[in-house]
Design a protein around this motif. Structure first.
Motif, PDB file in Angstrom:
ATOM      1  N   ASN A 168       0.661  -1.245  -0.030  1.00  0.00           N
ATOM      2  CA  ASN A 168      -0.054  -0.122  -0.161  1.00  0.00           C
ATOM      3  C   ASN A 168       0.843   1.439  -0.190  1.00  0.00           C
ATOM      4  OD1 ASN A 168      -2.029  -1.628  -0.050  1.00  0.00           O
ATOM      5  ND2 ASN A 168      -2.437  -1.287   2.270  1.00  0.00           N
ATOM      6  N   LEU A 169       1.785   1.118  -0.987  1.00  0.00           N
ATOM      7  CA  LEU A 169       2.688   2.526  -0.972  1.00  0.00           C
ATOM      8  C   LEU A 169       2.651   3.166  -2.267  1.00  0.00           C
ATOM      9  CD1 LEU A 169       4.958   4.308   0.077  1.00  0.00           C
ATOM     10  CD2 LEU A 169       6.677   2.949  -0.805  1.00  0.00           C
ATOM     11  N   THR A 170       2.577   2.388  -3.334  1.00  0.00           N
ATOM     12  CA  THR A 170       2.697   2.886  -4.685  1.00  0.00           C
ATOM     13  C   THR A 170       1.760   4.047  -5.111  1.00  0.00           C
ATOM     14  OG1 THR A 170       2.420   0.792  -5.480  1.00  0.00           O
ATOM     15  CG2 THR A 170       4.805   1.594  -5.886  1.00  0.00           C
ATOM     16  N   TRP A 171       0.709   3.799  -4.673  1.00  0.00           N
ATOM     17  CA  TRP A 171      -0.506   4.666  -5.127  1.00  0.00           C
ATOM     18  C   TRP A 171      -0.283   6.004  -4.216  1.00  0.00           C
ATOM     19  CZ3 TRP A 171      -4.091   6.770  -1.355  1.00  0.00           C
ATOM     20  CH2 TRP A 171      -3.863   6.199  -0.174  1.00  0.00           C
ATOM     21  N   THR A 172       0.596   6.237  -3.200  1.00  0.00           N
ATOM     22  CA  THR A 172       0.598   7.432  -2.705  1.00  0.00           C
ATOM     23  C   THR A 172       1.925   8.046  -3.126  1.00  0.00           C
ATOM     24  OG1 THR A 172       2.427   6.587  -0.962  1.00  0.00           O
ATOM     25  CG2 THR A 172       0.047   6.177  -0.479  1.00  0.00           C
ATOM     26  N   LEU A 173       2.734   7.733  -4.291  1.00  0.00           N
ATOM     27  CA  LEU A 173       3.815   8.192  -4.727  1.00  0.00           C
ATOM     28  C   LEU A 173       3.767   9.221  -5.654  1.00  0.00           C
ATOM     29  CD1 LEU A 173       6.330   4.997  -4.550  1.00  0.00           C
ATOM     30  CD2 LEU A 173       6.178   6.695  -2.900  1.00  0.00           C
ATOM     31  N   PRO A 174       4.269  10.192  -5.653  1.00  0.00           N
ATOM     32  CA  PRO A 174       4.429  11.284  -6.859  1.00  0.00           C
ATOM     33  C   PRO A 174       4.844  10.864  -8.050  1.00  0.00           C
ATOM     34  CG  PRO A 174       5.013  12.554  -4.628  1.00  0.00           C
ATOM     35  CD  PRO A 174       4.966  10.903  -4.433  1.00  0.00           C
ATOM     36  N   HIS A 175       6.073  10.116  -7.955  1.00  0.00           N
ATOM     37  CA  HIS A 175       6.589   9.521  -9.050  1.00  0.00           C
ATOM     38  C   HIS A 175       7.079   8.205  -8.901  1.00  0.00           C
ATOM     39  CE1 HIS A 175       8.086  14.057  -7.790  1.00  0.00           C
ATOM     40  NE2 HIS A 175       7.593  13.949  -8.921  1.00  0.00           N
ATOM     41  N   PRO A 176       6.044   7.334  -8.977  1.00  0.00           N
ATOM     42  CA  PRO A 176       6.122   6.014  -8.921  1.00  0.00           C
ATOM     43  C   PRO A 176       7.191   5.176  -9.967  1.00  0.00           C
ATOM     44  CG  PRO A 176       4.201   6.325  -9.823  1.00  0.00           C
ATOM     45  CD  PRO A 176       4.661   7.681  -9.420  1.00  0.00           C
ATOM     46  N   LYS A 177       7.401   5.934 -10.994  1.00  0.00           N
ATOM     47  CA  LYS A 177       8.490   5.317 -12.018  1.00  0.00           C
ATOM     48  C   LYS A 177       9.807   5.159 -11.325  1.00  0.00           C
ATOM     49  CE  LYS A 177       9.821   5.073 -16.673  1.00  0.00           C
ATOM     50  NZ  LYS A 177       9.822   5.548 -18.065  1.00  0.00           N
ATOM     51  N   PHE A 188       2.445  -5.224  -2.857  1.00  0.00           N
ATOM     52  CA  PHE A 188       1.071  -5.543  -2.644  1.00  0.00           C
ATOM     53  C   PHE A 188       0.282  -4.189  -2.730  1.00  0.00           C
ATOM     54  CE2 PHE A 188       3.078  -8.764  -0.430  1.00  0.00           C
ATOM     55  CZ  PHE A 188       2.297 -10.003  -0.902  1.00  0.00           C
ATOM     56  N   ASP A 189      -0.648  -3.937  -3.730  1.00  0.00           N
ATOM     57  CA  ASP A 189      -1.204  -2.535  -3.838  1.00  0.00           C
ATOM     58  C   ASP A 189      -2.507  -2.738  -4.409  1.00  0.00           C
ATOM     59  OD1 ASP A 189      -1.252   0.242  -3.297  1.00  0.00           O
ATOM     60  OD2 ASP A 189       0.053   0.645  -4.935  1.00  0.00           O
ATOM     61  N   ALA A 190      -3.083  -1.371  -4.554  1.00  0.00           N
ATOM     62  CA  ALA A 190      -4.448  -1.429  -5.264  1.00  0.00           C
ATOM     63  C   ALA A 190      -4.803  -0.258  -5.941  1.00  0.00           C
ATOM     64  CB  ALA A 190      -5.608  -1.669  -4.243  1.00  0.00           C
ATOM     65  N   ASN A 191      -6.109  -0.051  -6.607  1.00  0.00           N
ATOM     66  CA  ASN A 191      -6.455   1.163  -7.208  1.00  0.00           C
ATOM     67  C   ASN A 191      -6.922   2.257  -6.272  1.00  0.00           C
ATOM     68  OD1 ASN A 191      -5.695   1.307 -10.150  1.00  0.00           O
ATOM     69  ND2 ASN A 191      -6.647  -0.463 -10.346  1.00  0.00           N
ATOM     70  N   TYR A 192      -6.356   2.426  -5.219  1.00  0.00           N
ATOM     71  CA  TYR A 192      -6.915   3.402  -4.185  1.00  0.00           C
ATOM     72  C   TYR A 192      -7.399   4.721  -4.949  1.00  0.00           C
ATOM     73  CZ  TYR A 192      -5.390  -0.370  -1.080  1.00  0.00           C
ATOM     74  OH  TYR A 192      -5.109  -1.452  -0.285  1.00  0.00           O
TER      75      TYR A 192
END
Length: 499
Positions: A375-384, A403-407
């Protein structure tokens, strides 16, 4: 190209020559100096420590190049974007000796093929009113601006007279006043009937501005948004002041705030409740279910050197430390790291925790056997950039487990699917609204996931990628305090071995 975009493209392609002649007149008279002072002053005051050539400016919807020429003369690094070939040809000719220094881009201002934070400044004149999807354009411009970036948008309530009787009467009076004064009327000419037909289909024709712009730009994350509704008095000619009196031009001036500061502040306020939740989670059967999922992917080697990215209160770090692994947890929020250290001490586990940016890891190359995240990548300004870093610190053959989701697609403030004792029920409406506002600032919120993740990881060189869409059903078996109604997915990536 959708039908409306095609019609817009064809209209402005046909207007390129005439519009170029209008711009040439602007280059020759006092308007050039007024516009140059307005743009140059706004940009220089926003970046007092930068030299002009260091400031990257995008002229969005450049038309025949009036702004482009001014910006070049001021010494800025300029990119000019327009949707029509004819406009760019006119612009290249109009900026004369500066043409070779400009990066000319044929494209749509609503969908620009540049990396995040590619520009310090975006300028635009008389463009947003003419867009089928102005919200999409504003979000795109926000994405393209660097932290602290500046947006200068000059526009007006053009064609509002088509939907407002009072404005229609005022518009017709402008035509009479211009004719009586014997001045050039920029609202009379070839193909204006066609433009009126197109304007009827534009969403901003019926919306009062700049109030709408200010509200939406604030909503998507601009830190300060100002509207100067008297800018027309400075930049317009006397003829324009007569012929466009009922439709005065405004200037939107918006600065992009540091989203990371906002994110850190938000999660700092949630750190105490997170600590309590992770304490409970460690004692709940859900922990065994998480371990079963992780064991599906973990290499058999013992002990593994594991990096827990966005560790929060240290849940995964502690779980895997109990399994005998060497665990390091990082999080950008100091309060979360403090919570993780407290929880690890309570559990008597020797995890190491650092305050660190997931997008800029302070580790050398190829150190870790496993990089894990929840549950981190959905909170990142620059996930790439985060994915690039995570792959960098992995050893060849190492595992990236996310582990993540389309939050970002859901409103956090809607809690009707959550049980009464769920953690979100105790947050309060204000915190949930803040979460939703932050999502609006993050480009990942508008991506199709995990398809975007897979494509991005592939672009970064990862080849062995698997996805599991059923993990949520195995983890969240009942609607309890830990229940997650958003379907989560597992991304497992094996970094290629060297040949």
């Amino acid at each position: 190209m959708e039908k409306l975009n095609y019609e817009i493209h064809e209209y402005w392609s046909g207007r390129a020559k005439g519009y170029s002649e209008y711009n040439k007149e602007e280059f020759k008279d006092s308007r050039y100096h007024s516009w140059k002072e307005t743009l140059d002053t706004a940009i220089r005051s926003a970046f007092p420590d930068k030299r002009p050539q260091e400031i990257r400016v995008l002229d969005a919807g450049s038309g025949p190049g009036f702004f482009t020429g001014i910006l070049c003369e001021c010494g800025y690094s300029v990119t000019a974007l327009d949707c029509t070939e004819a406009m760019l040809e006119e612009a290249s000719a109009n900026v004369g000796p500066y043409a070779d220094s400009v990066r000319w881009i044929l494209g749509n201002v609503e969908d620009i093929n540049f990396e995040d934070m590619s520009f310090d400044v975006i300028v635009s004149r008389n463009v947003t009113w003419n867009l089928p999807h102005p919200k999409r354009a504003y979000r795109e411009w926000f994405r393209l601006l660097d932290q602290g970036g500046l947006l200068l948008n000059f526009d007006a309530n053009w064609y509002r007279y088509l939907v407002d009787e009072d404005k229609k009467a005022a518009y017709e009076q402008d035509r009479e006043n211009a004719a009586e004064a014997g001045t050039y009327d920029c609202n009379v000419g070839e193909n204006f009937d066609k433009m009126e037909q197109l304007a009827k289909e534009m969403p901003l024709t019926s919306i009062l501005r700049p109030g709408w712009d200010k509200e939406f730009l604030t909503q998507i994350g601009f830190g300060t948004v100002e509207a100067d509704e008297d800018i027309w008095k400075t930049v317009w000619s006397e003829e324009e002041k007569i012929s466009c009196a009922s439709t005065p031009m405004f200037m939107i001036k918006a600065r992009k705030s540091d989203i990371k500061e906002r994110v850190v502040d938000y999660w700092g306020k949630r750190s105490e409740s997170f600590l309590d939740q992770r304490r409970q989670e460690l004692q709940d059967p859900i922990t065994e279910r998480w371990l079963q999922e992780i064991h599906t992917y973990l290499p058999k080697k013992r002990p593994l050197n594991i990096l827990d990215v966005g560790c929060g209160s240290g849940y995964f770090s502690i779980l895997l430390s109990k399994e005998g692994h060497i665990c390091t947890g990082i999080d950008l929020t100091p309060e979360m790291i403090a919570s993780a250290e407290i929880l690890a001490a309570e559990e008597k586990e020797n995890c190491v925790f650092h305050v660190m940016d997931a997008e800029q890891l302070a580790f050398g190359d190829e150190i870790f056997d496993v990089v894990i995240s929840r549950n981190l990548t959905w909170t990142l300004p620059h996930p790439k950039e985060a994915y690039r870093e995570w792959l960098r610190v992995l050893k060849p053959g190492g595992l990236l487990l996310n582990f993540d989701a389309n939050y970002g697609l859901e409103k956090t403030a809607r809690m009707d699917a959550l049980p009464h004792n769920h953690a979100h029920q105790a947050l309060g409406h204000g915190m949930l609204e803040e979460n939703d506002a932050i999502k609006q600032q993050l480009s990942i919120s508008f991506q199709s996931r995990p398809a975007w993740d897979m494509e991005t990881l592939g672009d970064l060189g990862a080849e062995k990628i698997t996805v599991d869409f059923k993990v949520g059903k195995r983890i969240y078996k009942k609607k309890d305090i830990f229940y997650n109604p958003t379907p989560i997915f597992t991304l497992a990536v094996i970094k290629d071995e060297r040949e």
